[in-house]
Design a protein around this motif. Sequence first.
Motif, PDB file in Angstrom:
ATOM      1  N   ARG A   3       7.694  11.870  -9.848  1.00  0.00           N
ATOM      2  CA  ARG A   3       6.940  11.492 -11.027  1.00  0.00           C
ATOM      3  C   ARG A   3       6.105  10.244 -10.750  1.00  0.00           C
ATOM      4  NH1 ARG A   3      10.670  11.192 -15.974  1.00  0.00           N
ATOM      5  NH2 ARG A   3      11.592  12.924 -14.871  1.00  0.00           N
ATOM      6  N   ALA A   4       6.715   9.253 -10.076  1.00  0.00           N
ATOM      7  CA  ALA A   4       5.986   8.023  -9.753  1.00  0.00           C
ATOM      8  C   ALA A   4       4.868   8.324  -8.762  1.00  0.00           C
ATOM      9  CB  ALA A   4       6.943   6.990  -9.177  1.00  0.00           C
ATOM     10  N   ALA A   5       5.142   9.191  -7.771  1.00  0.00           N
ATOM     11  CA  ALA A   5       4.134   9.546  -6.772  1.00  0.00           C
ATOM     12  C   ALA A   5       2.984  10.317  -7.410  1.00  0.00           C
ATOM     13  CB  ALA A   5       4.757  10.356  -5.651  1.00  0.00           C
ATOM     14  N   ALA A   6       3.290  11.111  -8.403  1.00  0.00           N
ATOM     15  CA  ALA A   6       2.246  11.890  -9.057  1.00  0.00           C
ATOM     16  C   ALA A   6       1.299  10.986  -9.834  1.00  0.00           C
ATOM     17  CB  ALA A   6       2.866  12.926  -9.990  1.00  0.00           C
ATOM     18  N   GLY A  46      -2.037   6.900  -6.597  1.00  0.00           N
ATOM     19  CA  GLY A  46      -2.927   7.497  -5.613  1.00  0.00           C
ATOM     20  C   GLY A  46      -2.352   7.374  -4.204  1.00  0.00           C
ATOM     21  N   ARG A  47      -3.081   7.882  -3.227  1.00  0.00           N
ATOM     22  CA  ARG A  47      -2.620   7.859  -1.838  1.00  0.00           C
ATOM     23  C   ARG A  47      -2.486   6.439  -1.291  1.00  0.00           C
ATOM     24  NH1 ARG A  47      -4.433  12.624   1.949  1.00  0.00           N
ATOM     25  NH2 ARG A  47      -3.435  14.269   0.785  1.00  0.00           N
ATOM     26  N   ALA A  48      -3.416   5.586  -1.644  1.00  0.00           N
ATOM     27  CA  ALA A  48      -3.361   4.208  -1.151  1.00  0.00           C
ATOM     28  C   ALA A  48      -2.125   3.506  -1.699  1.00  0.00           C
ATOM     29  CB  ALA A  48      -4.621   3.450  -1.533  1.00  0.00           C
ATOM     30  N   GLN A  75       0.611   4.964  -2.690  1.00  0.00           N
ATOM     31  CA  GLN A  75       1.790   5.589  -2.076  1.00  0.00           C
ATOM     32  C   GLN A  75       2.034   4.998  -0.686  1.00  0.00           C
ATOM     33  OE1 GLN A  75       1.212   9.809  -2.044  1.00  0.00           O
ATOM     34  NE2 GLN A  75       1.181   9.973  -4.271  1.00  0.00           N
ATOM     35  N   ALA A  76       0.966   4.811   0.103  1.00  0.00           N
ATOM     36  CA  ALA A  76       1.106   4.240   1.440  1.00  0.00           C
ATOM     37  C   ALA A  76       1.593   2.793   1.356  1.00  0.00           C
ATOM     38  CB  ALA A  76      -0.222   4.310   2.191  1.00  0.00           C
ATOM     39  N   ALA A  77       1.072   2.033   0.412  1.00  0.00           N
ATOM     40  CA  ALA A  77       1.496   0.649   0.242  1.00  0.00           C
ATOM     41  C   ALA A  77       2.976   0.587  -0.137  1.00  0.00           C
ATOM     42  CB  ALA A  77       0.644  -0.038  -0.818  1.00  0.00           C
ATOM     43  N   ASN A  78       3.415   1.478  -1.018  1.00  0.00           N
ATOM     44  CA  ASN A  78       4.828   1.523  -1.399  1.00  0.00           C
ATOM     45  C   ASN A  78       5.705   1.885  -0.203  1.00  0.00           C
ATOM     46  OD1 ASN A  78       4.283   0.844  -4.045  1.00  0.00           O
ATOM     47  ND2 ASN A  78       4.240   2.967  -4.755  1.00  0.00           N
ATOM     48  N   TRP A  79       5.230   2.809   0.614  1.00  0.00           N
ATOM     49  CA  TRP A  79       5.994   3.235   1.796  1.00  0.00           C
ATOM     50  C   TRP A  79       6.151   2.062   2.781  1.00  0.00           C
ATOM     51  CZ3 TRP A  79       4.545   4.484   7.001  1.00  0.00           C
ATOM     52  CH2 TRP A  79       5.520   5.171   7.718  1.00  0.00           C
ATOM     53  N   TYR A  80       5.044   1.364   3.028  1.00  0.00           N
ATOM     54  CA  TYR A  80       5.112   0.213   3.936  1.00  0.00           C
ATOM     55  C   TYR A  80       5.984  -0.902   3.343  1.00  0.00           C
ATOM     56  CZ  TYR A  80       1.626   2.195   7.038  1.00  0.00           C
ATOM     57  OH  TYR A  80       0.962   3.004   7.916  1.00  0.00           O
ATOM     58  N   ALA A  81       5.911  -1.115   2.059  1.00  0.00           N
ATOM     59  CA  ALA A  81       6.768  -2.118   1.403  1.00  0.00           C
ATOM     60  C   ALA A  81       8.238  -1.768   1.558  1.00  0.00           C
ATOM     61  CB  ALA A  81       6.391  -2.252  -0.071  1.00  0.00           C
ATOM     62  N   ASP A  82       8.568  -0.481   1.417  1.00  0.00           N
ATOM     63  CA  ASP A  82       9.953  -0.032   1.613  1.00  0.00           C
ATOM     64  C   ASP A  82      10.399  -0.247   3.038  1.00  0.00           C
ATOM     65  OD1 ASP A  82      10.143   0.727  -1.033  1.00  0.00           O
ATOM     66  OD2 ASP A  82       9.758   2.872  -0.633  1.00  0.00           O
ATOM     67  N   LEU A  83       9.509   0.001   4.039  1.00  0.00           N
ATOM     68  CA  LEU A  83       9.850  -0.225   5.430  1.00  0.00           C
ATOM     69  C   LEU A  83      10.104  -1.710   5.712  1.00  0.00           C
ATOM     70  CD1 LEU A  83       7.429   2.104   7.440  1.00  0.00           C
ATOM     71  CD2 LEU A  83       9.901   2.229   7.341  1.00  0.00           C
ATOM     72  N   LEU A  84       9.233  -2.559   5.174  1.00  0.00           N
ATOM     73  CA  LEU A  84       9.406  -3.998   5.361  1.00  0.00           C
ATOM     74  C   LEU A  84      10.703  -4.495   4.725  1.00  0.00           C
ATOM     75  CD1 LEU A  84       5.754  -5.297   4.865  1.00  0.00           C
ATOM     76  CD2 LEU A  84       7.034  -5.182   6.996  1.00  0.00           C
ATOM     77  N   ALA A  85      11.038  -3.939   3.574  1.00  0.00           N
ATOM     78  CA  ALA A  85      12.251  -4.342   2.868  1.00  0.00           C
ATOM     79  C   ALA A  85      13.489  -3.925   3.664  1.00  0.00           C
ATOM     80  CB  ALA A  85      12.283  -3.735   1.471  1.00  0.00           C
ATOM     81  N   GLU A  86      13.431  -2.794   4.343  1.00  0.00           N
ATOM     82  CA  GLU A  86      14.556  -2.344   5.157  1.00  0.00           C
ATOM     83  C   GLU A  86      14.771  -3.230   6.388  1.00  0.00           C
ATOM     84  OE1 GLU A  86      14.098   1.736   6.207  1.00  0.00           O
ATOM     85  OE2 GLU A  86      14.173   2.420   4.137  1.00  0.00           O
ATOM     86  N   GLU A  87      13.688  -3.750   6.972  1.00  0.00           N
ATOM     87  CA  GLU A  87      13.773  -4.569   8.170  1.00  0.00           C
ATOM     88  C   GLU A  87      14.354  -5.943   7.860  1.00  0.00           C
ATOM     89  OE1 GLU A  87       9.960  -4.702  10.034  1.00  0.00           O
ATOM     90  OE2 GLU A  87      10.042  -2.608  10.642  1.00  0.00           O
ATOM     91  N   GLN A  88      14.216  -6.416   6.667  1.00  0.00           N
ATOM     92  CA  GLN A  88      14.675  -7.779   6.338  1.00  0.00           C
ATOM     93  C   GLN A  88      16.109  -7.790   6.017  1.00  0.00           C
ATOM     94  OE1 GLN A  88      12.214  -9.219   3.223  1.00  0.00           O
ATOM     95  NE2 GLN A  88      10.461  -9.444   4.548  1.00  0.00           N
TER      96      GLN A  88
END
Length: 164
Positions: free
Chosen positions: A141-144, A147-149, A151-164
Motif C-alpha cells: 500500500r505504501a509502495a503504491a 513513486g520510484r524515486a 521507493q529507491a530512497a526508502n530502500w537505501y534508507a533501510d540498507l543504511l539503517a541495517e548497517e548501523q
Amino acid sequence: MSEHPETCATRARASYKAIDREREGESAHAPEATGPGPVPEFAAELVARITAARIYLPWSDLAEAEWFRLAAMVQRSGVDMLAEHAVDLAARKRAKGQPIASPRYLLRAWQSLPEAPPPGTVAPAAPHQGAPVIPLDQARRAAARTGRAAQAANWYADLLAEEQ
C-alpha cells in the motif's frame, strides 16, 4: 395478389419452414404446436424466481430439446446460480436498453456456468461493504502511493539503517 408467406405452397417456402422447425428444436415430422405448453416441474422454481425479479419471458416457446438442456443445467449448476445469473444478465441488458426477449438467450448464457459448489461450501467474506477490493499489505500500500524515486530512497534508507 400475393399470398401470405405462411400459406405459400411453393417448394422453397416449404423447405424454409422445415429448416425453421429444425432450428427451433423440432423434427421435420413433429406435429405443429397447438399452443403454449406448461413449464415442466423441474423448472417451475427457476421460472418463478426469474418472474419474481420482473423478468417476463415466453417460457412456453421452448422446444422439448431445450427443456432437456435446461434440466441438465439445473442439475449441474442449481436453481440458485441460474436465477442469480439471469437477474444479473437482465439488469445489464436493461441498462443498455436491450431487454432479454427470449429464454433461449439465457440458455446460451447458462452453458458456460460452472458446477454448483458442494453443500457446505462457504464463500469468503468481503472485507467491507462497497466495491469488491482485495486489501494489500501495508508495504504494498505504501509502495503504491510513492513513486520510484521515493521507493529507491526508502530502500537505501533501510540498507543504511541495517548497517548501523
